[in-house]
Structure formats: C-alpha cells, structure tokens
Design a protein around this motif. Structure first.
Motif, short mmCIF file in Angstrom:
data_model
loop_
_atom_site.label_atom_id
_atom_site.label_comp_id
_atom_site.label_asym_id
_atom_site.label_seq_id
_atom_site.Cartn_x
_atom_site.Cartn_y
_atom_site.Cartn_z
N CYS A 22 0.83 -1.21 0.00
CA CYS A 22 0.00 0.00 0.00
C CYS A 22 0.87 1.26 0.00
CB CYS A 22 -0.92 0.00 1.22
SG CYS A 22 -2.24 -1.21 1.13
N MET A 23 1.97 1.22 0.73
CA MET A 23 2.88 2.38 0.76
C MET A 23 3.47 2.65 -0.62
SD MET A 23 3.31 3.95 3.69
CE MET A 23 4.86 4.77 3.41
N MET A 24 3.81 1.60 -1.33
CA MET A 24 4.48 1.73 -2.62
C MET A 24 3.52 1.75 -3.80
SD MET A 24 7.53 1.73 -1.49
CE MET A 24 8.91 1.10 -2.37
N GLY A 25 2.27 1.36 -3.56
CA GLY A 25 1.34 1.24 -4.69
C GLY A 25 1.71 0.06 -5.56
N SER A 26 2.28 -0.97 -4.95
CA SER A 26 2.74 -2.14 -5.68
C SER A 26 1.66 -3.23 -5.68
CB SER A 26 4.02 -2.68 -5.03
OG SER A 26 4.48 -3.82 -5.68
N GLY A 27 0.96 -3.36 -6.81
CA GLY A 27 -0.08 -4.36 -6.94
C GLY A 27 -1.41 -3.95 -6.33
N VAL A 28 -1.41 -2.83 -5.65
CA VAL A 28 -2.63 -2.28 -5.04
C VAL A 28 -2.60 -0.77 -5.23
CG1 VAL A 28 -2.84 -4.11 -3.28
CG2 VAL A 28 -1.56 -2.03 -2.76
N VAL A 29 -3.72 -0.13 -4.92
CA VAL A 29 -3.78 1.32 -5.00
C VAL A 29 -2.89 1.91 -3.90
CG1 VAL A 29 -5.30 3.32 -4.76
CG2 VAL A 29 -6.09 1.29 -5.97
N HIS A 30 -2.12 2.92 -4.23
CA HIS A 30 -1.29 3.62 -3.24
C HIS A 30 -2.21 4.27 -2.21
CE1 HIS A 30 0.88 7.20 -1.71
NE2 HIS A 30 1.83 6.30 -1.55
N ASP A 31 -2.12 3.81 -0.96
CA ASP A 31 -3.00 4.32 0.09
C ASP A 31 -2.27 4.22 1.43
OD1 ASP A 31 -4.95 4.77 2.06
OD2 ASP A 31 -6.54 3.95 0.78
#
Length: 158
Positions: A22-31
């Motif tokens: 989540c911190m990096m926006g890796s594979g998920v939305v950056h949140d």
C-alpha cells in the motif's frame, strides 16, 4: 492476492507485506492510510518491521494522526527485538526530544546499538555525534564510523 489471503488468516508477515504494498502502490492502490492499518495489525502481533514502519507514519502524520508518543512506543517495541531502523529512529527522537524527554545519553546508546548491528543511518549519526561532542579527540573513531557507512552504501549498490 496471496498476501490478502494470508492476511485473512491473521499472519503478521502478510499484514506487514500488504502495508508495504500500500505504501508503494505495488499491486494495489497507493494508500498510506491502508498501509498504516495493515502495519497496525502486524505491529499488534509484535512484528518489528511493522512497528518501525508504523512508528515512522505516526511520527510524520502520514496515513494516521501525528502522534510522537505512539511513534516512540513503536520504535521502542521494535528496537527491543532489535530492529536496526527502529534503534536509529529512536535515537533521533531521543536526541531531538521528539515524543520523549530529550536524552543525549540514551540517544547515543541507541545509535551505538544500531551501529553494532550494521545500521548505516546509526553509524553516520554516531560519527557525527562523536565529532560534535568530542572534537578532534574522536576524529579517528568518527572517521572509522564514516568508512563503515561508505562500505555499507557501496555494498547496497552491488
């Protein structure tokens, strides 16, 4: 997807990994708020990386309210395991009186502990402290610490 499945089973490592995603926006939305939530779940299970990461977010008010006291609590919990990043961050808080009563002696002890585990940030801070605190008498020790930081930085690039 696999991290989420593992997290549903309550695995601290999976919660921490999801926080990083989540911190990096890796594979998920950056949140960053979701990152803080996942780090909290892992930190509550005693996961040192999550405790240190949550401490950083609390210290800077990212994804959660700014709470220097909570940041220091998280750093202390992770440092007790010991986590090098947490020892270095705790040293910085102690040195500057951020969320804790300022204590140069405790800061120096935290930096020293981190540097013994090979933490580049703590090695650098220890070297700077030796120069500031002791002047020319500590220059050889400071130089040795600075060389250790350079070696770590070089190794990280390889």
């Amino acid at each position: 997807k696999l991290f989420r499945q593992a997290a549903k089973q309550g695995l601290a490592e999976a919660h921490c990994a999801l926080g990083l995603c989540c911190m990096m926006g890796s594979g998920v939305v950056h949140d960053v708020a979701d990152a803080a939530r996942y780090f909290r779940l892992a930190a509550d299970q005693g996961h040192a990386d999550a405790q240190c990461s949550l401490g950083y977010l609390c210290e800077h008010g990212q994804g959660t309210k700014r709470d220097l006291g909570e940041a220091v609590r998280m750093y202390r919990a992770a440092a007790a395991q010991p986590d090098v990043r947490a020892l270095a961050r705790l040293g910085m808080c102690l040195e500057k009186g951020r969320g804790v009563v300022q204590s140069e002696a405790e800061a120096a002890a935290s930096y020293t502990a981190a540097s013994e585990f090979g933490g580049a940030d703590a090695l650098f801070a220890s070297g700077v402290r030796h120069l500031d605190e002791f002047g020319k008498r500590s220059a050889p020790e400071s130089f040795t610490l600075q060389l250790a930081v350079s070696d770590l930085a070089l190794a990280a690039r390889l």
